[in-house]
Design an enzyme around this catalytic site. Structure first.
Site, mmCIF file in Angstrom:
data_model
loop_
_atom_site.group_PDB
_atom_site.id
_atom_site.type_symbol
_atom_site.label_atom_id
_atom_site.label_comp_id
_atom_site.label_asym_id
_atom_site.label_seq_id
_atom_site.Cartn_x
_atom_site.Cartn_y
_atom_site.Cartn_z
ATOM 1 C CD GLU A 167 -2.922 -1.064 2.366
ATOM 2 O OE1 GLU A 167 -4.031 -1.530 2.149
ATOM 3 O OE2 GLU A 167 -2.615 -0.536 3.446
ATOM 4 C CB CYS A 213 2.928 7.301 3.694
ATOM 5 S SG CYS A 213 3.435 6.138 4.948
ATOM 6 C CB CYS A 223 6.982 -5.467 8.690
ATOM 7 S SG CYS A 223 8.420 -4.890 9.618
ATOM 8 C CB CYS A 256 6.109 -3.351 16.338
ATOM 9 S SG CYS A 256 7.798 -3.017 15.815
ATOM 10 C CB CYS A 271 2.823 -2.340 13.894
ATOM 11 S SG CYS A 271 2.938 -2.116 12.109
ATOM 12 C CB CYS A 323 0.783 5.413 11.914
ATOM 13 S SG CYS A 323 1.443 6.976 11.484
HETATM 14 N N1 SAH Z 1 9.024 0.061 10.004
HETATM 15 C C1 SAH Z 1 9.317 1.419 10.162
HETATM 16 C C2 SAH Z 1 8.470 2.355 9.316
HETATM 17 C C3 SAH Z 1 6.995 2.054 9.147
HETATM 18 S S1 SAH Z 1 5.893 2.341 10.472
HETATM 19 C C4 SAH Z 1 9.222 1.817 11.609
HETATM 20 O O1 SAH Z 1 8.721 1.038 12.396
HETATM 21 O O2 SAH Z 1 9.682 2.900 11.944
HETATM 22 C C5 SAH Z 1 5.693 4.101 10.644
HETATM 23 C C6 SAH Z 1 5.364 4.513 12.081
HETATM 24 O O3 SAH Z 1 4.039 4.113 12.485
HETATM 25 C C7 SAH Z 1 6.307 3.866 13.080
HETATM 26 O O4 SAH Z 1 6.729 4.787 14.033
HETATM 27 C C8 SAH Z 1 5.410 2.820 13.689
HETATM 28 O O5 SAH Z 1 5.896 2.398 14.921
HETATM 29 C C9 SAH Z 1 4.101 3.548 13.774
HETATM 30 N N2 SAH Z 1 2.954 2.668 14.014
HETATM 31 C C10 SAH Z 1 2.842 1.348 13.726
HETATM 32 N N3 SAH Z 1 1.629 0.887 14.105
HETATM 33 C C11 SAH Z 1 0.954 1.914 14.654
HETATM 34 C C12 SAH Z 1 -0.361 2.071 15.195
HETATM 35 N N4 SAH Z 1 -1.227 1.057 15.231
HETATM 36 N N5 SAH Z 1 -0.719 3.286 15.642
HETATM 37 C C13 SAH Z 1 0.139 4.330 15.567
HETATM 38 N N6 SAH Z 1 1.378 4.248 15.049
HETATM 39 C C14 SAH Z 1 1.794 3.059 14.583
HETATM 40 FE FE1 SF4 Z 2 7.523 -3.369 11.037
HETATM 41 FE FE2 SF4 Z 2 5.321 -2.191 11.947
HETATM 42 FE FE3 SF4 Z 2 7.412 -2.561 13.581
HETATM 43 FE FE4 SF4 Z 2 7.587 -0.747 11.613
HETATM 44 S S1 SF4 Z 2 6.174 -0.663 13.367
HETATM 45 S S2 SF4 Z 2 9.115 -2.287 12.183
HETATM 46 S S3 SF4 Z 2 6.337 -1.750 10.006
HETATM 47 S S4 SF4 Z 2 6.159 -4.171 12.624
#
Ligand code: SAH
Ligand code: SF4
Length: 418
Positions: free
Chosen positions: A122, A135, A142, A146, A149, A395
């Site tokens: 996406e 974005c 991934c 996390c 996420c 995000c």
């Molecule tokens: N993988 C990279 C970039 C993609 S995520 C990273 O983790 O930095 C972009 C941002 O969105 C990151 O800071 C991530 O931690 C945040 N993010 C992920 N899931 C989220 C959620 N459910 N609500 C708010 N922010 C989120």
């Molecule tokens: Fe991967 Fe989501 Fe963690 Fe970013 S926040 S490193 S996209 S699992």
């Protein structure tokens, strides 16, 4: 919740497992999107052009690709008519396939895209008063899991190619109608000075919608370092898309061994997903922390601006209710930033929920109190307004097909119980 004990964490020499090779095109033609200009020249020479021709044609084609957004060789009007079929037989100028385009009530746009070998990913465009941010995704899914996420719950992961990464920017320009019109000039050739000035002026005209790029879509960009680097070089190249590196931000969850290379070889702004200030909480919500801890990460952040000339680091901090959002957490964040002497800004991101998530977003008052503590210490700590929540574009909400299925299922369930 994701079972992090089963997770394999790839390291520097063992980047992301690529689920499968990129399938070559069935028609045998080569996609030029994402290939550096010097390499295009070599490919043209390998296909039979003499050196002089290969150099000239590479320069022309490259300019049509990235300055004009042309996808057909037939449209390259300064290339001899007889030459164009020769190019068409051997090459294509690709774009990711669009599966679906969605529009949020707040103006945010999301595209569900697909690679030629059938993987969904996406991209999201977020218009603001003074800028428009694209974005961009770096991987399908991934590997890092996390816990807050949604992307991290996708099973299948494949690195996107440079063409698929820069292709997102090309596609956004296509969709926004942002390719320059008017005469073509690639420096030299037959254009007069006046004509070339005119087309330059048009190309640089203000009022563009797409002004910034963030590598914050699906995936961990530093686990696909080389492809991301090659794609961003095309985006930054004055002869290519010509976007200033100051307008590009790469976000990482903290892949320390690659941060130095990111500074030296890409040099864009860095955002670091910190999200917690204690080992126990960060270990839980960003499991990569077990491999690369907070102290080491902050030291790498302190080294980054010197090596890249970036002005400051942005820390991203997702606000999770009763998890990482206390006043004590805020004070500790300030202490850490000061201790490492970091020129830093903190982006507070209200948690965006998704089906099955085990967290809740902190209360607005809690977020404000956290923000004030950081701000009172002289560190900018804006609270990010969630964008495109109604189309799951915010995000951490990017997940594509599986998510759509579960939503369809939920709809069916809702209908059945009504
Ligand atoms: N993988 C990279 C970039 C993609 S995520 C990273 O983790 O930095 C972009 C941002 O969105 C990151 O800071 C991530 O931690 C945040 N993010 C992920 N899931 C989220 C959620 N459910 N609500 C708010 N922010 C989120
Ligand atoms: Fe991967 Fe989501 Fe963690 Fe970013 S926040 S490193 S996209 S699992």
């Amino acid at each position: 919740m994701t079972d992090t004990t089963l997770m394999s964490i790839p390291g520097q020499v063992d980047p992301v497992p690529v689920a499968r090779d990129i399938t070559p095109r069935e028609d045998g033609r080569v996609d030029l999107m994402g290939i550096p200009r010097t390499r295009i020249r070599e490919i043209f020479a390998e296909a039979g052009l003499d050196d002089r021709q290969a150099k000239l044609r590479a320069k022309q084609v490259y300019h049509w690709l990235y300055h004009r957004g042309v996808t057909e060789f037939e449209a390259m009007t300064d290339i001899a008519k007889t030459m164009r079929p020769w190019l068409t037989e051997r090459f294509v100028i690709g774009r990711p396939n669009i599966v679906e385009a969605q529009h949020s009530s707040d103006g945010t746009r999301k595209w569900l895209l697909q690679t030629d070998d059938g993987h969904d990913f996406e991209m999201v465009f977020i218009p603001d008063a003074d800028r428009g941010t694209l974005c961009v995704s770096s991987q399908v899914g991934c590997t890092l899991n996390c816990t807050f996420c949604h992307t991290g719950t996708m099973r299948l992961v494949r690195n996107l190619t440079p063409g698929e990464i820069v292709g997102q920017v090309m596609l956004a320009r296509d969709a926004l109608g942002e390719w320059p019109k008017g005469k073509m000039d690639f420096g030299g050739g037959d254009a007069t000075d006046e004509e070339s000035q005119e087309s330059q002026a048009e190309y640089r005209a203000d009022g563009r919608l797409l002004t910034n790029i963030v590598m914050m879509g699906m995936g961990e960009p530093l686990y696909n370092f080389e492809h991301v680097r090659d794609a961003l070089k095309l985006v930054m190249d004055g002869e290519g898309l010509a976007l200033s590196k100051r307008r590009i931000t790469l976000s990482t969850s903290g892949v320390i061994p690659m941060m130095e290379r990111c500074a030296a070889e890409i040099g864009v702004n860095l955002a670091v997903s910190l999200h917690a200030v204690t080992k126990s909480v960060r270990d839980e919500i960003v499991p990569l922390n077990k491999k690369y801890g907070i102290e080491e990460l902050l030291q790498a952040c302190a080294d980054y601006p010197k090596a890249s000339n970036a002005r400051r680091i942005t820390f991203e901090y997702v606000m999770l209710k009763d998890k990482n959002d206390s006043d004590a957490d805020a004070h500790e964040l300030v202490r850490l930033i000061k201790h490492y002497g970091l020129p830093a800004k903190v982006n507070l991101i209200p948690f965006n929920p998704w089906p099955g998530a085990n967290y809740e977003c902190s209360e607005p008052d809690r977020i404000r109190s956290f923000s004030n503590i950081v701000f009172d210490a002289g560190i900018s700590a804006p609270i990010r307004t969630p964008r495109g929540r109604d189309i799951d574009a915010a995000c951490g909400q990017l997940k594509t097909t599986a998510q759509k299925k579960s939503r369809a299922e939920r709809d069916r369930e809702a209908a059945a119980s009504a």
